[in-house]
Design an enzyme around this catalytic site. Structure first.
Site, PDB file in Angstrom:
ATOM      1  NE  ARG A  28     -14.676  10.030  16.675  1.00  0.00           N
ATOM      2  CZ  ARG A  28     -15.846  10.444  17.143  1.00  0.00           C
ATOM      3  NH1 ARG A  28     -16.932   9.757  16.855  1.00  0.00           N
ATOM      4  NH2 ARG A  28     -15.923  11.528  17.882  1.00  0.00           N
ATOM      5  CG  ASP A  66     -15.746  14.561  19.905  1.00  0.00           C
ATOM      6  OD1 ASP A  66     -14.495  14.522  19.905  1.00  0.00           O
ATOM      7  OD2 ASP A  66     -16.441  13.641  20.359  1.00  0.00           O
ATOM      8  NE  ARG A  97     -19.483  14.924  22.077  1.00  0.00           N
ATOM      9  CZ  ARG A  97     -18.794  14.645  23.163  1.00  0.00           C
ATOM     10  NH1 ARG A  97     -19.253  14.992  24.331  1.00  0.00           N
ATOM     11  NH2 ARG A  97     -17.652  13.988  23.098  1.00  0.00           N
ATOM     12  CG  LEU A 156     -18.747  37.073  17.739  1.00  0.00           C
ATOM     13  CD1 LEU A 156     -19.964  36.358  18.304  1.00  0.00           C
ATOM     14  CD2 LEU A 156     -18.532  36.597  16.301  1.00  0.00           C
ATOM     15  CG  HIS A 173      -6.281  17.917  16.294  1.00  0.00           C
ATOM     16  ND1 HIS A 173      -7.512  17.661  16.856  1.00  0.00           N
ATOM     17  CD2 HIS A 173      -5.429  17.009  16.848  1.00  0.00           C
ATOM     18  CE1 HIS A 173      -7.406  16.656  17.714  1.00  0.00           C
ATOM     19  NE2 HIS A 173      -6.156  16.233  17.711  1.00  0.00           N
ATOM     20  CB  SER A 177     -17.942  16.015  27.459  1.00  0.00           C
ATOM     21  OG  SER A 177     -18.246  14.817  26.831  1.00  0.00           O
TER      22      SER A 177
HETATM   23  C1  FPP Z   1     -11.803  16.903  19.520  1.00  0.00           C
HETATM   24  O1  FPP Z   1     -11.659  15.899  18.531  1.00  0.00           O
HETATM   25  C2  FPP Z   1     -11.027  18.120  19.186  1.00  0.00           C
HETATM   26  C3  FPP Z   1     -10.015  18.643  19.936  1.00  0.00           C
HETATM   27  C4  FPP Z   1      -9.539  18.013  21.184  1.00  0.00           C
HETATM   28  C5  FPP Z   1      -9.278  19.862  19.511  1.00  0.00           C
HETATM   29  C6  FPP Z   1     -10.143  20.978  18.972  1.00  0.00           C
HETATM   30  C7  FPP Z   1      -9.310  22.140  18.656  1.00  0.00           C
HETATM   31  C8  FPP Z   1      -9.371  22.826  17.495  1.00  0.00           C
HETATM   32  C9  FPP Z   1     -10.298  22.516  16.392  1.00  0.00           C
HETATM   33  C10 FPP Z   1      -8.480  24.044  17.327  1.00  0.00           C
HETATM   34  C11 FPP Z   1      -9.283  25.283  17.489  1.00  0.00           C
HETATM   35  C12 FPP Z   1      -8.451  26.435  17.812  1.00  0.00           C
HETATM   36  C13 FPP Z   1      -8.883  27.554  18.444  1.00  0.00           C
HETATM   37  C14 FPP Z   1      -7.914  28.607  18.782  1.00  0.00           C
HETATM   38  C15 FPP Z   1     -10.301  27.756  18.834  1.00  0.00           C
HETATM   39  P1  FPP Z   1     -10.952  14.526  18.963  1.00  0.00           P
HETATM   40  O2  FPP Z   1      -9.462  14.764  18.967  1.00  0.00           O
HETATM   41  O3  FPP Z   1     -11.529  14.077  20.274  1.00  0.00           O
HETATM   42  O4  FPP Z   1     -11.302  13.546  17.805  1.00  0.00           O
HETATM   43  P2  FPP Z   1     -12.013  12.107  17.982  1.00  0.00           P
HETATM   44  O5  FPP Z   1     -13.299  12.347  18.731  1.00  0.00           O
HETATM   45  O6  FPP Z   1     -12.253  11.664  16.570  1.00  0.00           O
HETATM   46  O7  FPP Z   1     -11.059  11.225  18.712  1.00  0.00           O
HETATM   47 MG    MG Z   2     -13.292  13.011  20.771  1.00  0.00          MG
END
Ligand code: FPP
Ligand code: MG
Length: 303
Positions: free
Chosen positions: A37, A33, A203, A146, A50, A211
């Site tokens: 931000r 998460d 987390r 793994l 991302h 969540s």
């Molecule tokens: C949450 O942060 C993150 C996500 C919804 C996307 C996570 C995905 C990746 C890191 C890609 C990984 C790829 C693979 C194939 C494993 P947020 O968007 O909720 O950010 P915030 O909490 O700051 O709003």
């Molecule tokens: Mg988030």
């Protein structure tokens, strides 16, 4: 506190933590998460957050391999994430698609026999992502050194609800007796089938919630939970080591609590069941300090 440590101090801290931890958890699950931000704090667009998060994901896979973790489950796209604005959602799907293909083609993935699978309602994903899931699945089938489970279109409650409905139908149709419903029966019906139960949930990003993530396999297993403040793109190996230390101290306190309960039981049975008490105490040797064993006031015997 160590967030502000400078590089050399951080290295020393990391080494110290490495010495402190022994025996990695078998199955680690991560709620990645804080990507948006992080992007905001850098004055960048959400999608850049991302992409930066995906780099941490790659590093995490390496850390797990090096530390002897057997299974890693990553929350990459929840059922709630379908509600995000279309441009962010599509950019996320592009990223997940390209990362799945990239992981599946990597030499290190084949060299270290990493199995890549998706968990969740994958039929809700766009075709390009489903194809990438199938590609990674095909290329890594047969590996199990793994296991990497990527949670996509995943929601724990929805999965449990489906199982509850299925069980209700089978009972109504006379195919299942209420007395036959036990944990194993429910477990068999879940679509999420990790190789093992979850030992540790991590987390990032500061929120202290799990969540809807793996309620059966993590909460059911009373997994240790490690919440930390760095955003996912900022998460470092040192944070992972701290998480593992939390898991270990939790495991140790549990082992003691269980042993203490057994000891109390043995003490209460002592007068009636002396031989059995001796045998159980013999087994507890090594789990409890000698002075606590002595409190039971029974001479332990070896099995
Ligand atoms: C949450 O942060 C993150 C996500 C919804 C996307 C996570 C995905 C990746 C890191 C890609 C990984 C790829 C693979 C194939 C494993 P947020 O968007 O909720 O950010 P915030 O909490 O700051 O709003
Ligand atoms: Mg988030």
């Amino acid at each position: 506190m160590e967030w502000s440590l400078r590089r050399p101090a951080l290295r020393i801290y990391e080494r110290l933590l490495e010495q402190e931890v022994d025996g990695a958890p078998s199955h680690v699950a991560v709620i990645q998460d804080g990507n948006r931000r992080y992007a905001e704090s850098q004055g960048k667009e959400r999608t850049a957050g991302h992409r930066a998060g995906a780099e941490t994901t790659e590093a995490m896979l390496r850390w797990c391999r090096n530390l002897g973790v057997d299974e890693l489950t990553l929350y990459a796209f929840s059922t709630e994430n379908f509600d995000r604005p279309p441009e962010e959602r599509e950019a996320l799907f592009d990223l997940i698609e390209s990362k799945l293909r990239d992981f599946a083609d990597r030499e290190e993935v084949h060299e270290h026999r990493v199995r890549i699978r998706a968990i969740g309602e994958t039929d809700r994903l766009p075709e390009r992502v489903r194809e990438a899931v199938a590609y990674a699945d095909r290329r890594t089938r047969g590996y199990d050194d793994l296991c990497l489970n990527v949670a996509l279109a995943y929601g724990g409650r929805a999965e449990l609800l489906n199982v509850a409905r299925e069980v209700a139908h089978d009972v109504r149709d006379g195919d299942l007796a209420p007395g036959e419903i036990d944990a194993d029966e429910l477990d068999r019906r879940l679509t999420t089938q990790p190789r093992r139960d979850v030992d540790l949930i991590i987390r990032t990003g500061g929120d202290e919630r799990t969540s809807n993530f793996l309620p059966w396999h993590a909460n059911g297993n009373e997994a240790a939970v490690f919440f930390c403040t760095p955003y996912w793109p900022e998460f470092r190996r040192v944070d992972f080591l701290r998480a593992i230390r939390t898991y270990e101290s939790r495991r140790e306190s549990w082992r003691r609590t269980r042993a203490q309960r057994a000891l109390a039981l043995v003490s209460s049975l002592r007068d009636r069941e002396l031989p059995e008490a001796r045998r159980v105490l013999g087994r507890l040797r090594g789990s409890l300090p000698e002075d606590e064993l002595a409190e039971a006031d029974v001479e332990p015997t070896a099995d």
